[in-house]
Design a protein around this motif. Structure first.
Motif, PDB file in Angstrom:
ATOM      1  N   MET A   1       0.600  -1.276   0.402  1.00 15.52           N
ATOM      2  CA  MET A   1       0.089   0.246  -0.127  1.00 15.52           C
ATOM      3  C   MET A   1       0.884   1.449  -0.189  1.00 15.52           C
ATOM      4  O   MET A   1       2.320   1.459   0.176  1.00 15.52           O
ATOM      5  CB  MET A   1      -0.782  -0.257   1.374  1.00 15.52           C
ATOM      6  N   THR A   2       0.105   2.491  -0.433  1.00 12.83           N
ATOM      7  CA  THR A   2       1.303   3.474  -0.548  1.00 12.83           C
ATOM      8  C   THR A   2       0.375   4.703   0.043  1.00 12.83           C
ATOM      9  O   THR A   2      -0.845   4.531  -0.083  1.00 12.83           O
ATOM     10  CB  THR A   2       1.576   4.342  -2.186  1.00 12.83           C
ATOM     11  N   MET A   3       0.955   5.501   0.740  1.00 20.55           N
ATOM     12  CA  MET A   3       0.699   6.548   1.444  1.00 20.55           C
ATOM     13  C   MET A   3       1.109   8.207   1.154  1.00 20.55           C
ATOM     14  O   MET A   3       2.350   7.669   0.259  1.00 20.55           O
ATOM     15  CB  MET A   3       0.832   6.697   2.509  1.00 20.55           C
TER      16      MET A   3
ATOM     17  N   ALA B   1      -3.871   1.504  -2.985  1.00 17.73           N
ATOM     18  CA  ALA B   1      -4.004   0.073  -3.025  1.00 17.73           C
ATOM     19  C   ALA B   1      -2.531  -0.418  -3.434  1.00 17.73           C
ATOM     20  O   ALA B   1      -1.611  -0.964  -2.281  1.00 17.73           O
ATOM     21  CB  ALA B   1      -4.088  -1.217  -4.229  1.00 17.73           C
ATOM     22  N   ASP B   2      -1.392  -0.032  -4.318  1.00 19.43           N
ATOM     23  CA  ASP B   2      -0.286   0.541  -4.687  1.00 19.43           C
ATOM     24  C   ASP B   2       0.204   1.553  -5.746  1.00 19.43           C
ATOM     25  O   ASP B   2      -0.058   2.529  -5.399  1.00 19.43           O
ATOM     26  CB  ASP B   2      -0.329  -0.971  -5.416  1.00 19.43           C
ATOM     27  N   ARG B   3       1.299   1.416  -5.966  1.00 18.56           N
ATOM     28  CA  ARG B   3       2.027   2.947  -6.803  1.00 18.56           C
ATOM     29  C   ARG B   3       1.973   3.309  -7.999  1.00 18.56           C
ATOM     30  O   ARG B   3       1.314   4.085  -7.835  1.00 18.56           O
ATOM     31  CB  ARG B   3       3.191   2.654  -6.275  1.00 18.56           C
TER      32      ARG B   3
ATOM     33  N   GLY C   1      -8.426   2.136  -6.777  1.00 16.64           N
ATOM     34  CA  GLY C   1      -7.232   1.614  -5.976  1.00 16.64           C
ATOM     35  C   GLY C   1      -7.113   3.119  -4.690  1.00 16.64           C
ATOM     36  O   GLY C   1      -6.193   2.579  -4.549  1.00 16.64           O
ATOM     37  N   ALA C   2      -7.681   3.586  -5.120  1.00 17.70           N
ATOM     38  CA  ALA C   2      -8.022   4.851  -4.126  1.00 17.70           C
ATOM     39  C   ALA C   2      -8.660   4.409  -2.230  1.00 17.70           C
ATOM     40  O   ALA C   2      -9.247   3.433  -2.443  1.00 17.70           O
ATOM     41  CB  ALA C   2      -8.745   6.070  -3.937  1.00 17.70           C
ATOM     42  N   MET C   3      -7.810   4.203  -1.054  1.00 14.97           N
ATOM     43  CA  MET C   3      -8.531   3.355  -0.170  1.00 14.97           C
ATOM     44  C   MET C   3      -8.522   4.370   0.835  1.00 14.97           C
ATOM     45  O   MET C   3      -9.159   4.050   1.953  1.00 14.97           O
ATOM     46  CB  MET C   3      -7.543   2.375   0.634  1.00 14.97           C
ATOM     47  N   ALA C   4      -8.056   5.627   1.250  1.00 15.04           N
ATOM     48  CA  ALA C   4      -8.719   6.676   1.950  1.00 15.04           C
ATOM     49  C   ALA C   4      -8.012   7.772   1.502  1.00 15.04           C
ATOM     50  O   ALA C   4      -6.705   7.988   0.525  1.00 15.04           O
ATOM     51  CB  ALA C   4      -8.236   6.518   3.301  1.00 15.04           C
ATOM     52  N   TYR C   5      -8.811   9.329   1.474  1.00 15.05           N
ATOM     53  CA  TYR C   5      -8.505  10.292   1.460  1.00 15.05           C
ATOM     54  C   TYR C   5      -8.701  11.053   2.084  1.00 15.05           C
ATOM     55  O   TYR C   5     -10.216  11.401   2.646  1.00 15.05           O
ATOM     56  CB  TYR C   5      -9.022  10.882   0.009  1.00 15.05           C
TER      57      TYR C   5
ATOM     58  N   LEU D   1       6.209  10.558   0.149  1.00 13.66           N
ATOM     59  CA  LEU D   1       5.022   9.491  -0.314  1.00 13.66           C
ATOM     60  C   LEU D   1       6.033   8.651   0.457  1.00 13.66           C
ATOM     61  O   LEU D   1       7.099   8.052   0.073  1.00 13.66           O
ATOM     62  CB  LEU D   1       5.629   9.290  -2.054  1.00 13.66           C
ATOM     63  N   THR D   2       5.196   7.150   0.856  1.00 12.23           N
ATOM     64  CA  THR D   2       5.559   6.271   1.808  1.00 12.23           C
ATOM     65  C   THR D   2       4.976   5.019   1.058  1.00 12.23           C
ATOM     66  O   THR D   2       3.675   4.657   0.620  1.00 12.23           O
ATOM     67  CB  THR D   2       5.889   6.228   2.663  1.00 12.23           C
ATOM     68  N   ASP D   3       5.916   3.568   1.515  1.00  8.49           N
ATOM     69  CA  ASP D   3       4.808   2.754   2.138  1.00  8.49           C
ATOM     70  C   ASP D   3       4.158   2.359   3.201  1.00  8.49           C
ATOM     71  O   ASP D   3       4.945   3.021   4.069  1.00  8.49           O
ATOM     72  CB  ASP D   3       5.707   1.353   1.582  1.00  8.49           C
TER      73      ASP D   3
END
Length: 97
Positions: A1-3, A55-57, A34-38, A88-90
């Motif tokens: 997952m990417t944040m 979900a991913d990059r 692929g958007a999990m949260a905003y 941007l991070t994992d």
């Protein structure tokens, strides 16, 4: 997952306009597969914190390529006081309810 975490400082007088634009992007991002949260937070003085999870990059890259996102980014010079601070991070741990 990417944040992605961003700190945005609105120009004086542009606080409500920036908030409205961020609300629109958040609403449209909800439809991205692929958007999990905003999440957008606003502090006194026109400072905004935006936290996003994908979900991913590839999903993150697709988000930033969307026309409604590129349109907002193009408006940053008129809306922001200075450059946005973006990380941007994992994701290594956490939860969303």
């Amino acid at each position: 997952m990417t944040m992605v975490v961003a700190i945005l400082q609105a120009k004086p007088g542009q606080e409500d306009t920036l908030e409205e634009a961020l609300r629109e992007v958040a609403a449209r991002s909800r439809e991205e597969p692929g958007a999990m949260a905003y999440t957008v937070g606003r502090r006194q003085g026109g400072r905004f914190l935006v936290a996003e999870r994908y979900a991913d990059r590839a999903a993150c890259d697709a988000h930033f390529a969307a026309p409604y996102v590129t349109g907002l980014l193009a408006r940053f010079p008129e809306l922001l006081d200075g450059e946005p601070q973006v990380e941007l991070t994992d994701v290594v741990t956490g939860f969303v309810r």
